[in-house]
Design a protein around this motif. Sequence first.
Motif, PDB file in Angstrom:
ATOM      1  N   GLY A   1      -5.410  -6.234   0.870  1.00 38.31           N
ATOM      2  CA  GLY A   1      -5.637  -5.117   1.792  1.00 38.31           C
ATOM      3  C   GLY A   1      -7.104  -4.943   2.111  1.00 38.31           C
ATOM      4  O   GLY A   1      -7.822  -5.917   2.349  1.00 38.31           O
ATOM      5  N   CYS A   2      -7.550  -3.700   2.097  1.00 37.18           N
ATOM      6  CA  CYS A   2      -8.964  -3.412   2.392  1.00 37.18           C
ATOM      7  C   CYS A   2      -9.829  -3.939   1.245  1.00 37.18           C
ATOM      8  O   CYS A   2      -9.573  -3.640   0.074  1.00 37.18           O
ATOM      9  CB  CYS A   2      -9.152  -1.898   2.527  1.00 37.18           C
ATOM     10  N   PRO A   3     -10.893  -4.690   1.542  1.00 39.30           N
ATOM     11  CA  PRO A   3     -11.723  -5.246   0.462  1.00 39.30           C
ATOM     12  C   PRO A   3     -12.428  -4.171  -0.357  1.00 39.30           C
ATOM     13  O   PRO A   3     -12.808  -4.408  -1.499  1.00 39.30           O
ATOM     14  CB  PRO A   3     -12.733  -6.138   1.207  1.00 39.30           C
ATOM     15  N   PHE A   4     -12.561  -2.958   0.208  1.00 36.77           N
ATOM     16  CA  PHE A   4     -13.294  -1.887  -0.472  1.00 36.77           C
ATOM     17  C   PHE A   4     -12.367  -0.982  -1.288  1.00 36.77           C
ATOM     18  O   PHE A   4     -12.827  -0.062  -1.973  1.00 36.77           O
ATOM     19  CB  PHE A   4     -14.060  -1.059   0.582  1.00 36.77           C
ATOM     20  N   ALA A   5     -11.060  -1.258  -1.252  1.00 39.07           N
ATOM     21  CA  ALA A   5     -10.068  -0.346  -1.844  1.00 39.07           C
ATOM     22  C   ALA A   5     -10.372   0.030  -3.300  1.00 39.07           C
ATOM     23  O   ALA A   5     -10.289   1.204  -3.672  1.00 39.07           O
ATOM     24  CB  ALA A   5      -8.677  -0.964  -1.738  1.00 39.07           C
ATOM     25  N   ALA A   6     -10.774  -0.954  -4.116  1.00 37.33           N
ATOM     26  CA  ALA A   6     -10.975  -0.675  -5.545  1.00 37.33           C
ATOM     27  C   ALA A   6     -12.133   0.287  -5.804  1.00 37.33           C
ATOM     28  O   ALA A   6     -12.243   0.857  -6.892  1.00 37.33           O
ATOM     29  CB  ALA A   6     -11.221  -1.986  -6.287  1.00 37.33           C
ATOM     30  N   ARG A   7     -13.021   0.491  -4.817  1.00 35.04           N
ATOM     31  CA  ARG A   7     -14.201   1.338  -5.037  1.00 35.04           C
ATOM     32  C   ARG A   7     -14.198   2.596  -4.163  1.00 35.04           C
ATOM     33  O   ARG A   7     -15.145   3.372  -4.189  1.00 35.04           O
ATOM     34  CB  ARG A   7     -15.468   0.528  -4.734  1.00 35.04           C
ATOM     35  N   CYS A   8     -13.140   2.740  -3.374  1.00 35.08           N
ATOM     36  CA  CYS A   8     -13.165   3.781  -2.335  1.00 35.08           C
ATOM     37  C   CYS A   8     -12.524   5.077  -2.833  1.00 35.08           C
ATOM     38  O   CYS A   8     -11.397   5.070  -3.326  1.00 35.08           O
ATOM     39  CB  CYS A   8     -12.429   3.272  -1.098  1.00 35.08           C
ATOM     40  N   ARG A   9     -13.233   6.201  -2.647  1.00 36.10           N
ATOM     41  CA  ARG A   9     -12.702   7.488  -3.128  1.00 36.10           C
ATOM     42  C   ARG A   9     -11.545   7.988  -2.273  1.00 36.10           C
ATOM     43  O   ARG A   9     -10.831   8.898  -2.648  1.00 36.10           O
ATOM     44  CB  ARG A   9     -13.824   8.524  -3.203  1.00 36.10           C
TER      45      ARG A   9
ATOM     46  N   SER B   1     -13.361  -0.709  10.420  1.00 35.53           N
ATOM     47  CA  SER B   1     -12.043  -1.111   9.924  1.00 35.53           C
ATOM     48  C   SER B   1     -11.692  -0.247   8.734  1.00 35.53           C
ATOM     49  O   SER B   1     -12.164  -0.504   7.607  1.00 35.53           O
ATOM     50  CB  SER B   1     -12.066  -2.583   9.490  1.00 35.53           C
ATOM     51  N   CYS B   2     -10.912   0.790   8.962  1.00 35.91           N
ATOM     52  CA  CYS B   2     -10.562   1.715   7.879  1.00 35.91           C
ATOM     53  C   CYS B   2      -9.310   2.498   8.275  1.00 35.91           C
ATOM     54  O   CYS B   2      -9.225   3.027   9.393  1.00 35.91           O
ATOM     55  CB  CYS B   2     -11.736   2.664   7.633  1.00 35.91           C
ATOM     56  N   TRP B   3      -8.367   2.589   7.324  1.00 36.91           N
ATOM     57  CA  TRP B   3      -7.096   3.275   7.600  1.00 36.91           C
ATOM     58  C   TRP B   3      -7.263   4.772   7.831  1.00 36.91           C
ATOM     59  O   TRP B   3      -6.356   5.439   8.331  1.00 36.91           O
ATOM     60  CB  TRP B   3      -6.110   3.043   6.453  1.00 36.91           C
ATOM     61  N   LEU B   4      -8.420   5.332   7.458  1.00 34.19           N
ATOM     62  CA  LEU B   4      -8.611   6.782   7.635  1.00 34.19           C
ATOM     63  C   LEU B   4      -8.528   7.198   9.105  1.00 34.19           C
ATOM     64  O   LEU B   4      -8.272   8.364   9.404  1.00 34.19           O
ATOM     65  CB  LEU B   4      -9.992   7.198   7.097  1.00 34.19           C
TER      66      LEU B   4
ATOM     67  N   GLN C   1      -4.563  -5.074   5.270  1.00 38.17           N
ATOM     68  CA  GLN C   1      -5.928  -5.060   5.803  1.00 38.17           C
ATOM     69  C   GLN C   1      -6.000  -4.049   6.954  1.00 38.17           C
ATOM     70  O   GLN C   1      -5.195  -4.100   7.880  1.00 38.17           O
ATOM     71  CB  GLN C   1      -6.256  -6.485   6.281  1.00 38.17           C
ATOM     72  N   PRO C   2      -6.960  -3.112   6.927  1.00 44.57           N
ATOM     73  CA  PRO C   2      -7.023  -2.127   8.018  1.00 44.57           C
ATOM     74  C   PRO C   2      -7.409  -2.767   9.348  1.00 44.57           C
ATOM     75  O   PRO C   2      -8.247  -3.676   9.363  1.00 44.57           O
ATOM     76  CB  PRO C   2      -8.103  -1.137   7.565  1.00 44.57           C
ATOM     77  N   PRO C   3      -6.818  -2.295  10.445  1.00 46.54           N
ATOM     78  CA  PRO C   3      -7.245  -2.809  11.745  1.00 46.54           C
ATOM     79  C   PRO C   3      -8.585  -2.188  12.138  1.00 46.54           C
ATOM     80  O   PRO C   3      -9.076  -1.279  11.462  1.00 46.54           O
ATOM     81  CB  PRO C   3      -6.132  -2.322  12.687  1.00 46.54           C
TER      82      PRO C   3
END
Length: 329
Positions: free
Chosen positions: A286-294, A317-320, A304-306
């Motif tokens: 998925g998102c490469p930043f997921a493990a560190r993202c609050r 590129s972020c699901w938010l 992977q976010p579009p």
Amino acid sequence: MSKTLLEVKNMHVSIHTDSGVIQAVRGVNFELHESETLAIVGESGSGKSITNKAIMGLLPVGGRIDEGEVILNGRDTAHFSEKEMNTIRGAEVSMIFQDPLTSLNPTMTVGNQITEMLMLHKPGMTPEQRKARALELLDMVGIPNPEERFGQYPHQFSGGMRQRVMISIALACEPQILIADEPTTALDVTIQAQILELMKKLQKKVNTSIIIITHNLGVVSSMADRVQVMYGGRFVESGVLDEVFYETKHPYTQGLMDSIPNMQLSNQKLYSIPGTPPDLISPPHGCPFAARCRYCMKVCEKIQPPEFTFSETHRASCWLYDDRAKGVF
Ligand code: SF4
């Protein structure tokens, strides 16, 4: 919009090592226009240096472009041979590195290193013309006594002066593009400011477009027209400088911004993004930043976010920014 000099389309780069295949760059797209400065920002291991080494044909042993195009002046150079790249490097695209001492040849005088570049790309010049041009370049980058310095070796120059020499070699043949990979990291703050000022001055003088690779947002703010933020081998946010700095969209970019020390607060505890960058031998699905993202949601770990668009130039590129995530941010 000014002329596009470089267009990188869906480029994937892998590095084959004994521990496995590192998927260092995983589908990046960007353009560089005439006379602009583009900053590529990210932590170590984000893929920013490998992206630019791939453009220069300077990938480390085991590295290759697996997919995508590098359109330079209208032709795809992604799979050019070493011989073909030699006609481009220095003439159309030049690169300066973080540590000029290891990039300069310690056994050759500084003057000969400049004239060698001219000999390669300007074969019509006489030895006298090459020397005159080398002296002109040394003077242009602010080396005092160019006549005397021409015959000296790199170890006889200070760190800042060596970086000036590197810049003079890189600009010898007036390339359209200069790639500067952390050009001031090895220098102290005063010299750093002088080198950045010099690059800006020379950019105006010789009309070169610059790609600056850095983890230093201070360097970005003083140099860049546009910014691409890289993480886990992908671009996660891009836009013109003010958009990325003042209308930040991606949580990773926000983390980088929060890490800038505030000079007004003397007792401030310096923020750093918790965790470490992903292992690109087996990158996250998925998102490469997921493990560190609050703000990480279930979907972030799986898909992977579009890319979401906020203006003609600003994307992240972020699901938010998906309508279904309203209220989470
Ligand atoms: Fe965070 Fe999810 Fe956005 Fe990735 S997609 S940055 S994990 S919110």
